[in-house]
Design a protein around this motif. Structure first.
Motif, mmCIF file in Angstrom:
data_model
loop_
_atom_site.group_PDB
_atom_site.id
_atom_site.type_symbol
_atom_site.label_atom_id
_atom_site.label_comp_id
_atom_site.label_asym_id
_atom_site.label_seq_id
_atom_site.Cartn_x
_atom_site.Cartn_y
_atom_site.Cartn_z
ATOM 1 N N PRO B 188 0.845 -1.191 0.000
ATOM 2 C CA PRO B 188 0.000 0.000 0.000
ATOM 3 C C PRO B 188 0.887 1.251 0.000
ATOM 4 O O PRO B 188 1.765 1.382 0.847
ATOM 5 C CB PRO B 188 -0.764 -0.092 1.322
ATOM 6 C CG PRO B 188 -0.399 -1.390 1.934
ATOM 7 C CD PRO B 188 0.818 -1.903 1.276
ATOM 8 N N VAL B 189 0.668 2.123 -0.960
ATOM 9 C CA VAL B 189 1.517 3.305 -1.064
ATOM 10 C C VAL B 189 0.670 4.576 -1.085
ATOM 11 O O VAL B 189 -0.562 4.530 -1.198
ATOM 12 C CB VAL B 189 2.385 3.271 -2.341
ATOM 13 C CG1 VAL B 189 3.347 2.128 -2.304
ATOM 14 C CG2 VAL B 189 1.522 3.238 -3.578
ATOM 15 N N GLN B 190 1.362 5.667 -1.019
ATOM 16 C CA GLN B 190 0.734 6.973 -0.997
ATOM 17 C C GLN B 190 1.636 7.887 -1.819
ATOM 18 O O GLN B 190 2.855 7.809 -1.711
ATOM 19 C CB GLN B 190 0.682 7.428 0.455
ATOM 20 C CG GLN B 190 -0.078 8.687 0.691
ATOM 21 C CD GLN B 190 -0.290 8.900 2.174
ATOM 22 O OE1 GLN B 190 0.551 8.499 2.984
ATOM 23 N NE2 GLN B 190 -1.371 9.534 2.546
ATOM 24 N N VAL B 191 1.034 8.740 -2.657
ATOM 25 C CA VAL B 191 1.843 9.703 -3.390
ATOM 26 C C VAL B 191 2.257 10.794 -2.408
ATOM 27 O O VAL B 191 1.413 11.408 -1.759
ATOM 28 C CB VAL B 191 1.053 10.306 -4.564
ATOM 29 C CG1 VAL B 191 1.861 11.387 -5.243
ATOM 30 C CG2 VAL B 191 0.694 9.219 -5.551
ATOM 31 N N ALA B 192 3.573 11.011 -2.296
ATOM 32 C CA ALA B 192 4.062 11.920 -1.262
ATOM 33 C C ALA B 192 3.530 13.340 -1.473
ATOM 34 O O ALA B 192 3.265 14.060 -0.521
ATOM 35 C CB ALA B 192 5.586 11.927 -1.262
ATOM 36 N N ASP B 224 6.342 11.821 -9.567
ATOM 37 C CA ASP B 224 5.863 11.800 -8.184
ATOM 38 C C ASP B 224 6.568 10.700 -7.409
ATOM 39 O O ASP B 224 6.801 9.609 -7.920
ATOM 40 C CB ASP B 224 4.351 11.528 -8.156
ATOM 41 C CG ASP B 224 3.559 12.798 -8.284
ATOM 42 O OD1 ASP B 224 4.183 13.874 -8.185
ATOM 43 O OD2 ASP B 224 2.340 12.719 -8.496
ATOM 44 N N ARG B 225 6.870 10.998 -6.146
ATOM 45 C CA ARG B 225 7.480 9.968 -5.321
ATOM 46 C C ARG B 225 6.410 9.226 -4.525
ATOM 47 O O ARG B 225 5.446 9.820 -4.060
ATOM 48 C CB ARG B 225 8.508 10.582 -4.386
ATOM 49 C CG ARG B 225 9.756 11.025 -5.144
ATOM 50 C CD ARG B 225 10.854 11.501 -4.237
ATOM 51 N NE ARG B 225 10.377 12.419 -3.226
ATOM 52 C CZ ARG B 225 10.330 12.131 -1.928
ATOM 53 N NH1 ARG B 225 10.725 10.953 -1.514
ATOM 54 N NH2 ARG B 225 9.894 13.012 -1.068
ATOM 55 N N LEU B 226 6.612 7.916 -4.410
ATOM 56 C CA LEU B 226 5.659 7.092 -3.666
ATOM 57 C C LEU B 226 6.274 6.698 -2.331
ATOM 58 O O LEU B 226 7.454 6.340 -2.271
ATOM 59 C CB LEU B 226 5.344 5.814 -4.446
ATOM 60 C CG LEU B 226 4.735 5.991 -5.821
ATOM 61 C CD1 LEU B 226 4.704 4.651 -6.537
ATOM 62 C CD2 LEU B 226 3.336 6.532 -5.687
ATOM 63 N N VAL B 227 5.495 6.784 -1.281
ATOM 64 C CA VAL B 227 5.967 6.299 0.017
ATOM 65 C C VAL B 227 4.948 5.312 0.562
ATOM 66 O O VAL B 227 3.792 5.297 0.131
ATOM 67 C CB VAL B 227 6.143 7.460 1.021
ATOM 68 C CG1 VAL B 227 7.197 8.431 0.536
ATOM 69 C CG2 VAL B 227 4.832 8.174 1.260
ATOM 70 N N THR B 228 5.388 4.471 1.489
ATOM 71 C CA THR B 228 4.446 3.526 2.081
ATOM 72 C C THR B 228 3.408 4.308 2.885
ATOM 73 O O THR B 228 3.735 5.285 3.560
ATOM 74 C CB THR B 228 5.157 2.543 3.017
ATOM 75 O OG1 THR B 228 6.038 3.281 3.863
ATOM 76 C CG2 THR B 228 5.970 1.551 2.240
ATOM 77 N N SER B 229 2.156 3.857 2.812
ATOM 78 C CA SER B 229 1.107 4.581 3.511
ATOM 79 C C SER B 229 0.879 4.031 4.905
ATOM 80 O O SER B 229 0.261 4.669 5.738
ATOM 81 C CB SER B 229 -0.194 4.504 2.712
ATOM 82 O OG SER B 229 -0.650 3.179 2.664
ATOM 83 N N GLY B 230 1.370 2.829 5.158
ATOM 84 C CA GLY B 230 1.210 2.262 6.490
ATOM 85 C C GLY B 230 -0.128 1.582 6.690
ATOM 86 O O GLY B 230 -0.387 1.033 7.753
ATOM 87 N N ILE B 231 -0.973 1.585 5.675
ATOM 88 C CA ILE B 231 -2.246 0.874 5.793
ATOM 89 C C ILE B 231 -1.963 -0.615 5.914
ATOM 90 O O ILE B 231 -1.112 -1.139 5.229
ATOM 91 C CB ILE B 231 -3.137 1.123 4.556
ATOM 92 C CG1 ILE B 231 -3.420 2.596 4.432
ATOM 93 C CG2 ILE B 231 -4.430 0.341 4.656
ATOM 94 C CD1 ILE B 231 -4.312 2.938 3.279
ATOM 95 N N GLY B 232 -2.683 -1.263 6.807
ATOM 96 C CA GLY B 232 -2.458 -2.682 6.991
ATOM 97 C C GLY B 232 -1.436 -2.958 8.068
ATOM 98 O O GLY B 232 -1.392 -4.029 8.635
#
Lengths: 162, 324
Positions: B188-192, B224-232
């Motif tokens: 699961p990721v998030q666009v920073a 865009d950089r992707l970072v882990t969203s921490g979901i889960g």
């Protein structure tokens, strides 16, 4: 004359085949890694059918599964199929000239890849990378050398024993 | 290869061989299915894997020898240069860390102001990669630490660049980890920049991740950089995952498919860091304002989970991703 080669040679050869499965190769070449274990097994099936059979193939396959981290039983299945085919055609394969034998081994390795692909598809993993299909060609090029090497080793050990 | 005249001599042998063949084939199939389903066979496999350790050790010895030889012949000037470079890097990193600590503190304070309960400590542990090639059709690596060293299944694995994968199998002294780019892996990721949440799937290629099912209207751009969203809760939030390289519409023209380049160095690094979140409180998803928090989803999720992510611009990217 009909003396069997020592167990050391047979199982040592299989162990080396096992080792060569996981020896690190540069990225890119690693996909075309020849299935040396299958080829060594093939050699012993041809030369000493009384020592090496389907059971050996199965156990070697299980060991290979553990070492290379494939599904338990996957390579056991592949090697048992290969061993069965070699046993079936042993009488002919043994007396082929070397290049023809290499061709037959190539066919066996290609068939093995097909089985591998089928297992992967059944497991839901889709297609193998295309480079893995190069492995049988490498095996084809390697077979004569492997055959000569093992013949030499076997005759030498027999001389020493006799 | 038909022999017209002489099937007789080998016929008995061949016929005798069919029954054992079928028995072995059946046995192998049963084992495979049991292993795939994760039943007793995978347990047995975990125990038996200790038997494979000498083989791994032997197979990786050429690499170790080469490394030792390299260490021996490295010249003094080279060592000095290395030393200088590393010292410089250390200083830079230390200063970054200080700033990061300040930001983390501020973050924690803001969270407390918001009444959030989501405090977590990050535990990290260094593990070496054993230089052996496992089955090439799956992307996995072998680590030289196991359950004896406190490695557990599900720990996230990072390197200097970013997220590398997660631990999937543990024996007492070894662990197997699934790389980010394995086709079976999803994170699961998030666009920073915009806070857009989605899921990055592996593709089987070491230089590409795939992010399907992004809404057309979503705020996402190349670069865009992707970072882990921490979901889960499996991957700690805020670690770099990759950079968007390409965006194109999918077959239905309703969604966008993005391709990203992983941030971690997936070709041979030497060491990795195993991290896990020890949650002090219940994991209630990412620290984003919208009230319905997405429930726990394992990182190995179906694409359906990806469609469920929404593209709300989060006001929190700055605290989510404080690194420059």
């Amino acid at each position: 004359m009909n003396r069997a080669p020592s167990g050391w040679l047979v199982y040592g050869g299989l162990f080396v085949g096992l080792l060569l499965m996981v020896v690190p190769l540069p990225a890119g070449i690693e996909l075309a890694r020849p299935y040396v274990l299958a080829m060594v097994l093939c050699y012993w099936l041809l030369e000493t059918p009384e020592q090496v059979g389907l059971g050996t193939a199965f156990l070697a396959g299980l060991a290979a599964d553990l070492v290379s981290g494939t599904l338990l039983g996957e390579q056991a299945l592949r090697l048992v199929i290969l061993a069965f085919l070699v046993q079936r055609f042993r009488a002919r394969l043994r007396f082929f000239p070397l290049w023809q034998q290499a061709l037959a081994v190539f066919a066996l390795l290609l068939n093995d890849r097909l089985v591998d692909q089928a297992i992967h598809a059944a497991g839901g993993d889709g297609w193998l990378p295309w480079a893995t299909w190069l492995a049988p060609f490498v095996g084809f090029a390697l077979w004569p050398w492997l055959f000569l090497l093992f013949d030499e080793l076997r005759l030498r050990s027999r001389d020493r024993a006799g | 290869m038909a022999y017209p005249g002489t099937p007789a001599p080998r016929l008995t042998e061949g016929a005798g061989g069919t029954l054992p063949l079928l028995a072995y084939l059946a046995l192998a199939t049963v084992l495979m299915v049991a292993d795939q389903r994760g039943g007793f066979a995978s347990q047995a496999r975990q125990h038996l894997s200790t038997l494979a350790e000498p083989v791994w050790w032997l197979a990786s010895s050429p690499g170790r020898l080469a490394e030792g030889a390299h260490d021996l012949v490295t010249t003094r000037s080279r060592l000095l240069a290395d030393n200088e470079r590393l010292t410089r890097e250390l200083q830079v990193n230390a200063s970054r860390l200080h700033r990061l600590a300040a930001v983390a503190e501020e973050n924690q304070r803001l969270r407390e102001l918001l009444g959030g309960t989501r405090g977590y400590r990050l535990e990290a542990k260094l593990a070496g990669i054993i230089d052996v090639d496992l089955d090439p059709s799956r992307q996995r690596i072998l680590l030289d630490a196991g359950s004896d060293d406190g490695v557990r299944v599900g720990q996230a694995m990072i390197d200097a660049g970013g997220v590398l994968g997660q631990v999937i199998e543990v024996t007492p002294r070894r662990a197997t980890a699934l790389l980010l780019t394995d086709p079976e892996h999803a994170v699961p990721v998030q666009v920073a920049r915009s806070g857009l949440r989605t899921i990055a799937f592996g593709t089987g290629r070491t230089d590409m991740l795939r992010l399907p099912n992004i809404p057309q209207s979503a705020d996402i751009r190349v670069g865009d950089r992707l970072v882990t969203s921490g979901i889960g809760g499996r991957f700690p939030a805020g670690f770099p995952v990759g950079t968007i390289e390409q965006l194109h519409p999918d077959d239905t023209r309703l969604f966008v498919v993005a391709q990203a380049r992983p941030a971690a160095r997936l070709d041979r690094g030497l060491e990795v860091l195993l991290v896990n979140n020890t949650l002090d409180a219940v994991d209630d998803g990412p620290p984003l304002p919208p009230p319905p928090p997405p429930a726990n989803e394992a990182p190995q999720e179906s694409p359906a989970a990806a469609t469920a992510t929404e593209g709300d611009p989060a006001p929190a990217p700055a605290e989510q991703e404080p690194t420059p």
